[in-house]
Design a protein around this motif. Structure first.
Motif, PDB file in Angstrom:
ATOM      1  N   PHE A  23       0.013  23.515  26.567  1.00 55.19           N
ATOM      2  CA  PHE A  23      -0.797  22.393  26.134  1.00 55.19           C
ATOM      3  C   PHE A  23      -1.860  22.898  25.161  1.00 55.19           C
ATOM      4  O   PHE A  23      -2.635  23.794  25.500  1.00 55.19           O
ATOM      5  N   PRO A  24      -1.918  22.334  23.967  1.00 57.21           N
ATOM      6  CA  PRO A  24      -2.903  22.791  22.983  1.00 57.21           C
ATOM      7  C   PRO A  24      -4.315  22.421  23.386  1.00 57.21           C
ATOM      8  O   PRO A  24      -4.539  21.439  24.113  1.00 57.21           O
ATOM      9  N   SER A  25      -5.269  23.192  22.907  1.00 60.42           N
ATOM     10  CA  SER A  25      -6.675  22.835  23.108  1.00 60.42           C
ATOM     11  C   SER A  25      -7.058  21.771  22.081  1.00 60.42           C
ATOM     12  O   SER A  25      -6.247  21.354  21.255  1.00 60.42           O
ATOM     13  N   ASP A  26      -8.309  21.361  22.129  1.00 60.56           N
ATOM     14  CA  ASP A  26      -8.780  20.358  21.167  1.00 60.56           C
ATOM     15  C   ASP A  26      -8.715  20.887  19.740  1.00 60.56           C
ATOM     16  O   ASP A  26      -8.516  20.113  18.797  1.00 60.56           O
ATOM     17  N   THR A  27      -8.883  22.200  19.571  1.00 63.03           N
ATOM     18  CA  THR A  27      -9.021  22.759  18.225  1.00 63.03           C
ATOM     19  C   THR A  27      -7.899  23.708  17.828  1.00 63.03           C
ATOM     20  O   THR A  27      -7.787  24.064  16.666  1.00 63.03           O
ATOM     21  N   LYS A 220     -12.471  -4.957  29.339  1.00 64.04           N
ATOM     22  CA  LYS A 220     -13.041  -4.173  28.262  1.00 64.04           C
ATOM     23  C   LYS A 220     -11.934  -3.873  27.260  1.00 64.04           C
ATOM     24  O   LYS A 220     -10.745  -3.914  27.604  1.00 64.04           O
ATOM     25  N   PRO A 221     -12.275  -3.572  26.004  1.00 58.17           N
ATOM     26  CA  PRO A 221     -11.264  -3.404  24.958  1.00 58.17           C
ATOM     27  C   PRO A 221     -10.242  -2.312  25.303  1.00 58.17           C
ATOM     28  O   PRO A 221     -10.606  -1.251  25.829  1.00 58.17           O
ATOM     29  N   LEU A 222      -8.987  -2.577  24.989  1.00 55.60           N
ATOM     30  CA  LEU A 222      -7.935  -1.613  25.310  1.00 55.60           C
ATOM     31  C   LEU A 222      -8.105  -0.271  24.596  1.00 55.60           C
ATOM     32  O   LEU A 222      -7.736   0.764  25.174  1.00 55.60           O
ATOM     33  N   PRO A 223      -8.612  -0.216  23.344  1.00 52.23           N
ATOM     34  CA  PRO A 223      -8.854   1.112  22.761  1.00 52.23           C
ATOM     35  C   PRO A 223      -9.781   1.971  23.607  1.00 52.23           C
ATOM     36  O   PRO A 223      -9.598   3.193  23.702  1.00 52.23           O
ATOM     37  N   ALA A 224     -10.783   1.353  24.242  1.00 52.85           N
ATOM     38  CA  ALA A 224     -11.693   2.101  25.116  1.00 52.85           C
ATOM     39  C   ALA A 224     -10.965   2.588  26.358  1.00 52.85           C
ATOM     40  O   ALA A 224     -11.191   3.713  26.831  1.00 52.85           O
ATOM     41  N   VAL A 225     -10.067   1.748  26.902  1.00 54.82           N
ATOM     42  CA  VAL A 225      -9.265   2.145  28.068  1.00 54.82           C
ATOM     43  C   VAL A 225      -8.375   3.336  27.706  1.00 54.82           C
ATOM     44  O   VAL A 225      -8.297   4.325  28.451  1.00 54.82           O
ATOM     45  N   LEU A 226      -7.705   3.256  26.571  1.00 56.58           N
ATOM     46  CA  LEU A 226      -6.806   4.330  26.145  1.00 56.58           C
ATOM     47  C   LEU A 226      -7.580   5.612  25.855  1.00 56.58           C
ATOM     48  O   LEU A 226      -7.154   6.708  26.241  1.00 56.58           O
ATOM     49  N   LYS A 227      -8.714   5.484  25.185  1.00 55.79           N
ATOM     50  CA  LYS A 227      -9.527   6.655  24.834  1.00 55.79           C
ATOM     51  C   LYS A 227      -9.992   7.391  26.083  1.00 55.79           C
ATOM     52  O   LYS A 227      -9.863   8.615  26.187  1.00 55.79           O
ATOM     53  N   ILE A 234      -6.239  14.358  26.468  1.00 51.45           N
ATOM     54  CA  ILE A 234      -5.200  15.158  25.818  1.00 51.45           C
ATOM     55  C   ILE A 234      -5.715  15.831  24.549  1.00 51.45           C
ATOM     56  O   ILE A 234      -4.945  16.484  23.833  1.00 51.45           O
ATOM     57  N   GLY A 235      -6.989  15.685  24.275  1.00 48.38           N
ATOM     58  CA  GLY A 235      -7.577  16.382  23.131  1.00 48.38           C
ATOM     59  C   GLY A 235      -7.270  15.759  21.798  1.00 48.38           C
ATOM     60  O   GLY A 235      -7.294  16.444  20.758  1.00 48.38           O
ATOM     61  N   ALA A 236      -6.989  14.454  21.773  1.00 51.71           N
ATOM     62  CA  ALA A 236      -6.715  13.777  20.509  1.00 51.71           C
ATOM     63  C   ALA A 236      -7.957  13.812  19.623  1.00 51.71           C
ATOM     64  O   ALA A 236      -9.090  13.956  20.097  1.00 51.71           O
ATOM     65  N   SER A 237      -7.738  13.671  18.338  1.00 53.14           N
ATOM     66  CA  SER A 237      -8.851  13.652  17.393  1.00 53.14           C
ATOM     67  C   SER A 237      -9.669  12.370  17.572  1.00 53.14           C
ATOM     68  O   SER A 237      -9.302  11.481  18.351  1.00 53.14           O
ATOM     69  N   HIS A 238     -10.741  12.283  16.808  1.00 58.20           N
ATOM     70  CA  HIS A 238     -11.560  11.063  16.831  1.00 58.20           C
ATOM     71  C   HIS A 238     -11.220  10.163  15.647  1.00 58.20           C
ATOM     72  O   HIS A 238     -11.975   9.234  15.333  1.00 58.20           O
ATOM     73  N   SER A 239     -10.077  10.414  15.012  1.00 55.72           N
ATOM     74  CA  SER A 239      -9.747   9.669  13.795  1.00 55.72           C
ATOM     75  C   SER A 239      -8.874   8.446  14.041  1.00 55.72           C
ATOM     76  O   SER A 239      -8.746   7.593  13.167  1.00 55.72           O
ATOM     77  N   TRP A 240      -8.245   8.332  15.216  1.00 56.08           N
ATOM     78  CA  TRP A 240      -7.350   7.196  15.450  1.00 56.08           C
ATOM     79  C   TRP A 240      -8.149   5.926  15.708  1.00 56.08           C
ATOM     80  O   TRP A 240      -9.252   5.962  16.225  1.00 56.08           O
ATOM     81  N   ARG A 241      -7.528   4.801  15.312  1.00 52.26           N
ATOM     82  CA  ARG A 241      -8.127   3.481  15.520  1.00 52.26           C
ATOM     83  C   ARG A 241      -7.036   2.513  15.958  1.00 52.26           C
ATOM     84  O   ARG A 241      -5.889   2.631  15.558  1.00 52.26           O
ATOM     85  N   TRP A 242      -7.435   1.525  16.763  1.00 55.56           N
ATOM     86  CA  TRP A 242      -6.489   0.505  17.219  1.00 55.56           C
ATOM     87  C   TRP A 242      -7.123  -0.850  16.941  1.00 55.56           C
ATOM     88  O   TRP A 242      -8.145  -1.204  17.521  1.00 55.56           O
ATOM     89  N   PHE A 243      -6.490  -1.607  16.025  1.00 53.41           N
ATOM     90  CA  PHE A 243      -7.056  -2.857  15.552  1.00 53.41           C
ATOM     91  C   PHE A 243      -6.264  -4.067  16.045  1.00 53.41           C
ATOM     92  O   PHE A 243      -5.081  -3.977  16.350  1.00 53.41           O
ATOM     93  N   THR A 274      -0.351  12.334  12.684  1.00 58.10           N
ATOM     94  CA  THR A 274       0.882  12.862  13.269  1.00 58.10           C
ATOM     95  C   THR A 274       0.589  13.762  14.465  1.00 58.10           C
ATOM     96  O   THR A 274       1.307  13.731  15.468  1.00 58.10           O
ATOM     97  N   GLU A 275      -0.449  14.577  14.376  1.00 57.51           N
ATOM     98  CA  GLU A 275      -0.779  15.483  15.477  1.00 57.51           C
ATOM     99  C   GLU A 275      -1.119  14.708  16.754  1.00 57.51           C
ATOM    100  O   GLU A 275      -0.694  15.096  17.851  1.00 57.51           O
ATOM    101  N   ASP A 276      -1.868  13.620  16.626  1.00 61.27           N
ATOM    102  CA  ASP A 276      -2.216  12.834  17.817  1.00 61.27           C
ATOM    103  C   ASP A 276      -0.983  12.150  18.403  1.00 61.27           C
ATOM    104  O   ASP A 276      -0.869  12.000  19.633  1.00 61.27           O
ATOM    105  N   MET A 277      -0.053  11.736  17.553  1.00 62.02           N
ATOM    106  CA  MET A 277       1.208  11.183  18.049  1.00 62.02           C
ATOM    107  C   MET A 277       1.982  12.231  18.834  1.00 62.02           C
ATOM    108  O   MET A 277       2.585  11.945  19.874  1.00 62.02           O
ATOM    109  N   ALA A 278       1.951  13.480  18.354  1.00 64.00           N
ATOM    110  CA  ALA A 278       2.650  14.565  19.045  1.00 64.00           C
ATOM    111  C   ALA A 278       2.005  14.861  20.398  1.00 64.00           C
ATOM    112  O   ALA A 278       2.700  15.141  21.386  1.00 64.00           O
TER     113      ALA A 278
END
Length: 377
Positions: A23-27, A220-227, A234-243, A274-278
């Motif tokens: 499992f990769p780290s955050d960085t 509460k908003p589903l993006p907050a639930v998922l985050k 899982i160490g995803a970036s802070h760049s994803w958004r769900w609209f 792509t990395e966050d999808m992986a």
């Protein structure tokens, strides 16, 4: 002495099994050569680069063209110009290949549905929803599930896209989403409704009804639930958004909240790199475990991958390579994947411990692409 040796052996075996997946780290994401695993991926990567999705990179144009036969279709949420082909391949969690800009944030269309169904699994895990066979009307009582037909719809029906929910949500009519090739507005409006659970229909309005219903029960908003429950652990970036859409707002407990969409069919949906999808795919490869933290119950993931009676190639918003209309010959029938407009895919092979993410691949070329990956296995 025998007991002591057996105990040591048991601990060793458990540790070894836990380390089967990295499992990769955050960085940091460690790489391995494909040759380490007796794989040659050059042909597959070259194929992905040369078979870019044929639609316009201006995704507003591509969306309007792709859904031009739908009455009243329009863009209602954010849209972003896309990049070129990109992808990553993981083996045992290690990065063994990548191409294109894997950190570019792009729309991912109906891949979003697999993120949405994951929030439903979280609701079950937290006992917010007691049973997926419960009727949704027992949880959402604002009229969305009123009437002799809609009142019979369960959470499972919404997840398997066989609810045949009838109505209007966010100025969109269920019958206007991917209508049959034959007929007209009058015949589509007055069609006979199918008994919930008996008829599969890919329909974004009904998917958005699921998102709205989950928003109602989480409060509460589903993006907050998922985050909170998945993406941060899982160490995803802070760049994803769900609209959602410009008009998909509701008030809960005095707070204005946006109900997100399950795809980008009218704009909105998940914007992600792509990395966050992986990373998301790797979580499902490991049956919900990330390092030593259990984020999703293994039994829930197993349930999500059971073919529905109305479509043997569909589970809880995951496509399955079981026998059926979408079966890909020569590939394992246990393989499952998320798929989105424009050739966005997360493919998961738990037997071979592979996660394959490819973006902006001509959709009809997916099977050929995968066969190039597997030909040396």
């Amino acid at each position: 002495m025998k007991f002591w040796i057996s105990s040591i052996l048991y601990i060793f075996l458990c540790t070894t099994q836990a380390q089967e997946i990295y499992f990769p780290s955050d960085t940091l994401w460690e790489s391995r050569s494909p040759e380490t695993f007796d794989l040659n991926l050059d042909a597959a990567i070259d194929f992905a680069k040369k078979n870019e999705y044929s639609g316009a990179r201006d995704l507003e144009q591509a969306i309007l063209k792709g859904f031009e036969r739908e009455p009243f279709h329009k863009i209602m949420g954010p849209v972003k110009r896309r990049g070129g082909p990109a992808g990553m391949i993981l083996k045992n969690g290690y990065k063994i290949a990548e191409w294109g800009d894997v950190q570019r944030v792009d729309m991912t269309f109906s891949v979003t549905k697999s993120f949405l169904s994951t929030t439903a699994l979280i609701a079950i895990q937290k006992n917010i929803i007691h049973n997926l066979n419960d009727t949704v009307s027992g949880y959402v009582w604002d009229g969305t599930f009123d009437g002799p037909h809609n009142s019979k719809i369960t959470w499972k029906h919404l997840l398997q896209q066989n609810s045949d929910w009838s109505g209007e949500l966010w100025d969109s009519h269920d019958w206007a989403d991917r209508p049959s090739a034959n007929g007209n507005i009058d015949s589509w409006r007055s069609r006979k409704l199918n008994e919930p659970g008996t008829f599969f229909k890919y329909n974004d309005v009904r998917v958005n009804v699921l998102a709205y219903s989950l928003l109602q029960v989480f409060r509460k908003p589903l993006p907050a639930v998922l985050k909170e429950n998945i993406m941060d652990p899982i160490g995803a970036s802070h760049s994803w958004r769900w609209f959602g859409y410009d008009n998909s707002w509701t008030t809960i407990d005095g707070y204005k909240m946006q109900s997100v969409s399950g795809g980008g069919h009218s704009g909105g949906g998940m914007f992600i790199n792509t990395e966050d999808m992986a990373r998301f795919g790797l979580l499902f490869l490991s049956n919900g475990v990330w390092n030593d933290q259990k984020l999703l119950e293994k039994d829930l993931i197993k349930e999500a991958l059971i073919p529905s009676t109305s479509n043997t190639n569909y589970g809880y918003m995951w496509w399955l390579n079981a026998k059926g209309d979408r079966h890909m010959d020569g590939l394992d029938h246990d393989l499952f994947y998320a798929a989105g407009f424009g050739g966005n895919f997360i493919i998961i092979d738990q037997k071979q411990k592979l996660v394959i993410v490819t973006r902006w691949l001509e959709p009809s070329k997916l099977e050929d692409f995968l066969n190039l990956i597997y030909k040396n296995q």
